[in-house]
Design a protein around this motif. Structure first.
Motif, PDB file in Angstrom:
ATOM      1  N   ALA A  54       0.835  -1.207   0.000  1.00 51.14           N
ATOM      2  CA  ALA A  54       0.000   0.000   0.000  1.00 51.14           C
ATOM      3  C   ALA A  54       0.870   1.257   0.000  1.00 51.14           C
ATOM      4  O   ALA A  54       0.578   2.228  -0.706  1.00 51.14           O
ATOM      5  CB  ALA A  54      -0.933  -0.008   1.205  1.00 51.14           C
ATOM      6  N   ALA A  55       1.957   1.230   0.764  1.00 53.44           N
ATOM      7  CA  ALA A  55       2.863   2.380   0.793  1.00 53.44           C
ATOM      8  C   ALA A  55       3.523   2.588  -0.572  1.00 53.44           C
ATOM      9  O   ALA A  55       3.668   3.732  -1.032  1.00 53.44           O
ATOM     10  CB  ALA A  55       3.923   2.186   1.872  1.00 53.44           C
ATOM     11  N   ALA A  56       3.918   1.500  -1.228  1.00 56.17           N
ATOM     12  CA  ALA A  56       4.526   1.605  -2.557  1.00 56.17           C
ATOM     13  C   ALA A  56       3.533   2.159  -3.570  1.00 56.17           C
ATOM     14  O   ALA A  56       3.893   2.980  -4.426  1.00 56.17           O
ATOM     15  CB  ALA A  56       5.049   0.245  -3.012  1.00 56.17           C
ATOM     16  N   LEU A  57       2.280   1.730  -3.472  1.00 57.76           N
ATOM     17  CA  LEU A  57       1.249   2.245  -4.381  1.00 57.76           C
ATOM     18  C   LEU A  57       0.985   3.729  -4.143  1.00 57.76           C
ATOM     19  O   LEU A  57       0.824   4.504  -5.094  1.00 57.76           O
ATOM     20  CB  LEU A  57      -0.037   1.433  -4.237  1.00 57.76           C
ATOM     21  CG  LEU A  57       0.022   0.002  -4.766  1.00 57.76           C
ATOM     22  CD1 LEU A  57      -1.218  -0.773  -4.345  1.00 57.76           C
ATOM     23  CD2 LEU A  57       0.174  -0.005  -6.267  1.00 57.76           C
ATOM     24  N   ARG A  58       0.968   4.148  -2.866  1.00 54.60           N
ATOM     25  CA  ARG A  58       0.784   5.574  -2.567  1.00 54.60           C
ATOM     26  C   ARG A  58       1.955   6.401  -3.077  1.00 54.60           C
ATOM     27  O   ARG A  58       1.771   7.506  -3.594  1.00 54.60           O
ATOM     28  CB  ARG A  58       0.602   5.771  -1.065  1.00 54.60           C
ATOM     29  CG  ARG A  58      -0.801   5.471  -0.579  1.00 54.60           C
ATOM     30  CD  ARG A  58      -1.027   5.964   0.836  1.00 54.60           C
ATOM     31  NE  ARG A  58      -0.263   5.214   1.818  1.00 54.60           N
ATOM     32  CZ  ARG A  58      -0.650   4.072   2.371  1.00 54.60           C
ATOM     33  NH1 ARG A  58      -1.789   3.538   2.030  1.00 54.60           N
ATOM     34  NH2 ARG A  58       0.094   3.469   3.264  1.00 54.60           N
ATOM     35  N   THR A  59       3.162   5.867  -2.929  1.00 51.76           N
ATOM     36  CA  THR A  59       4.348   6.569  -3.430  1.00 51.76           C
ATOM     37  C   THR A  59       4.296   6.725  -4.941  1.00 51.76           C
ATOM     38  O   THR A  59       4.591   7.794  -5.481  1.00 51.76           O
ATOM     39  CB  THR A  59       5.627   5.804  -3.026  1.00 51.76           C
ATOM     40  OG1 THR A  59       5.665   5.695  -1.605  1.00 51.76           O
ATOM     41  CG2 THR A  59       6.869   6.513  -3.510  1.00 51.76           C
ATOM     42  N   ALA A  60       3.899   5.668  -5.629  1.00 53.89           N
ATOM     43  CA  ALA A  60       3.787   5.725  -7.091  1.00 53.89           C
ATOM     44  C   ALA A  60       2.719   6.723  -7.508  1.00 53.89           C
ATOM     45  O   ALA A  60       2.907   7.484  -8.469  1.00 53.89           O
ATOM     46  CB  ALA A  60       3.473   4.341  -7.644  1.00 53.89           C
ATOM     47  N   GLU A  61       1.616   6.738  -6.789  1.00 54.04           N
ATOM     48  CA  GLU A  61       0.547   7.675  -7.123  1.00 54.04           C
ATOM     49  C   GLU A  61       0.990   9.117  -6.923  1.00 54.04           C
ATOM     50  O   GLU A  61       0.736   9.980  -7.769  1.00 54.04           O
ATOM     51  CB  GLU A  61      -0.680   7.380  -6.277  1.00 54.04           C
ATOM     52  CG  GLU A  61      -1.865   8.263  -6.600  1.00 54.04           C
ATOM     53  CD  GLU A  61      -3.086   7.946  -5.747  1.00 54.04           C
ATOM     54  OE1 GLU A  61      -4.123   8.571  -5.995  1.00 54.04           O
ATOM     55  OE2 GLU A  61      -2.989   7.093  -4.851  1.00 54.04           O
ATOM     56  N   VAL A  68       2.475  14.970 -13.378  1.00 55.46           N
ATOM     57  CA  VAL A  68       1.401  15.628 -14.111  1.00 55.46           C
ATOM     58  C   VAL A  68       1.394  17.129 -13.814  1.00 55.46           C
ATOM     59  O   VAL A  68       1.139  17.947 -14.703  1.00 55.46           O
ATOM     60  CB  VAL A  68       0.031  14.986 -13.771  1.00 55.46           C
ATOM     61  CG1 VAL A  68      -1.119  15.806 -14.298  1.00 55.46           C
ATOM     62  CG2 VAL A  68      -0.019  13.573 -14.313  1.00 55.46           C
ATOM     63  N   ALA A  69       1.703  17.479 -12.576  1.00 55.55           N
ATOM     64  CA  ALA A  69       1.744  18.892 -12.188  1.00 55.55           C
ATOM     65  C   ALA A  69       3.009  19.582 -12.703  1.00 55.55           C
ATOM     66  O   ALA A  69       3.139  20.803 -12.579  1.00 55.55           O
ATOM     67  CB  ALA A  69       1.660  19.023 -10.670  1.00 55.55           C
ATOM     68  N   GLY A  70       3.933  18.822 -13.273  1.00 48.45           N
ATOM     69  CA  GLY A  70       5.161  19.408 -13.801  1.00 48.45           C
ATOM     70  C   GLY A  70       6.251  19.599 -12.774  1.00 48.45           C
ATOM     71  O   GLY A  70       7.250  20.264 -13.031  1.00 48.45           O
ATOM     72  N   LYS A  71       6.099  19.002 -11.603  1.00 40.25           N
ATOM     73  CA  LYS A  71       7.073  19.165 -10.528  1.00 40.25           C
ATOM     74  C   LYS A  71       7.907  17.917 -10.291  1.00 40.25           C
ATOM     75  O   LYS A  71       8.799  17.928  -9.459  1.00 40.25           O
ATOM     76  CB  LYS A  71       6.363  19.541  -9.224  1.00 40.25           C
ATOM     77  CG  LYS A  71       5.618  20.845  -9.303  1.00 40.25           C
ATOM     78  CD  LYS A  71       4.913  21.141  -8.011  1.00 40.25           C
ATOM     79  CE  LYS A  71       4.136  22.441  -8.138  1.00 40.25           C
ATOM     80  NZ  LYS A  71       3.364  22.738  -6.947  1.00 40.25           N
ATOM     81  N   GLY A  72       7.615  16.849 -11.007  1.00 36.22           N
ATOM     82  CA  GLY A  72       8.321  15.592 -10.777  1.00 36.22           C
ATOM     83  C   GLY A  72       9.153  15.186 -11.970  1.00 36.22           C
ATOM     84  O   GLY A  72       9.063  15.755 -13.055  1.00 36.22           O
TER      85      GLY A  72
END
Length: 110
Positions: A54-61, A68-72
């Motif tokens: 669950a933590a890995a999925l939250r990190t990926a999200e 998408v916001a252009g900050k990553g």
């Protein structure tokens, strides 16, 4: 993906933190002595596995949202998605083995 019984025992032993000095998964005549104090067994291992997934999925999200916001960075997104996919594949494989074992137990005649 097929997981053999020996592979499953080894993974279970590693998850519990036993078996480095005992051989295959820490199973043998001294298995009870090799289990560390406070080890919760299979249920605790599954709970930890689900929490980690669950933590890995939250990190990926969150990495995807940042991209998408252009900050990553795209590499961070791909790395996080790969880790989440691997963790989810592991959970699915464990679930499939558990369902298979349950089905086989239910087919046993008393």
């Amino acid at each position: 993906m097929s997981i053999g019984a020996l592979d499953a025992m080894t993974a279970y032993g590693r998850a519990l933190g036993v078996g480095a000095e005992q051989g295959i998964g820490g199973l043998g005549e001294n298995a009870a002595a090799a289990t560390p104090k406070g080890a919760g067994g299979f249920g605790t291992m599954v709970e930890s596995l689900v929490g980690t997934t669950a933590a890995a999925l939250r990190t990926a999200e969150s990495a995807g949202v940042k991209q998408v916001a252009g900050k990553g960075d795209l590499i961070d997104v791909v790395t996080a998605m790969g880790a989440a996919e691997t963790a989810l594949d592991t959970v699915v494989a464990v679930r499939d083995r558990m369902v298979s074992a349950y089905s086989e137990i239910m087919r046993l005649q008393i």
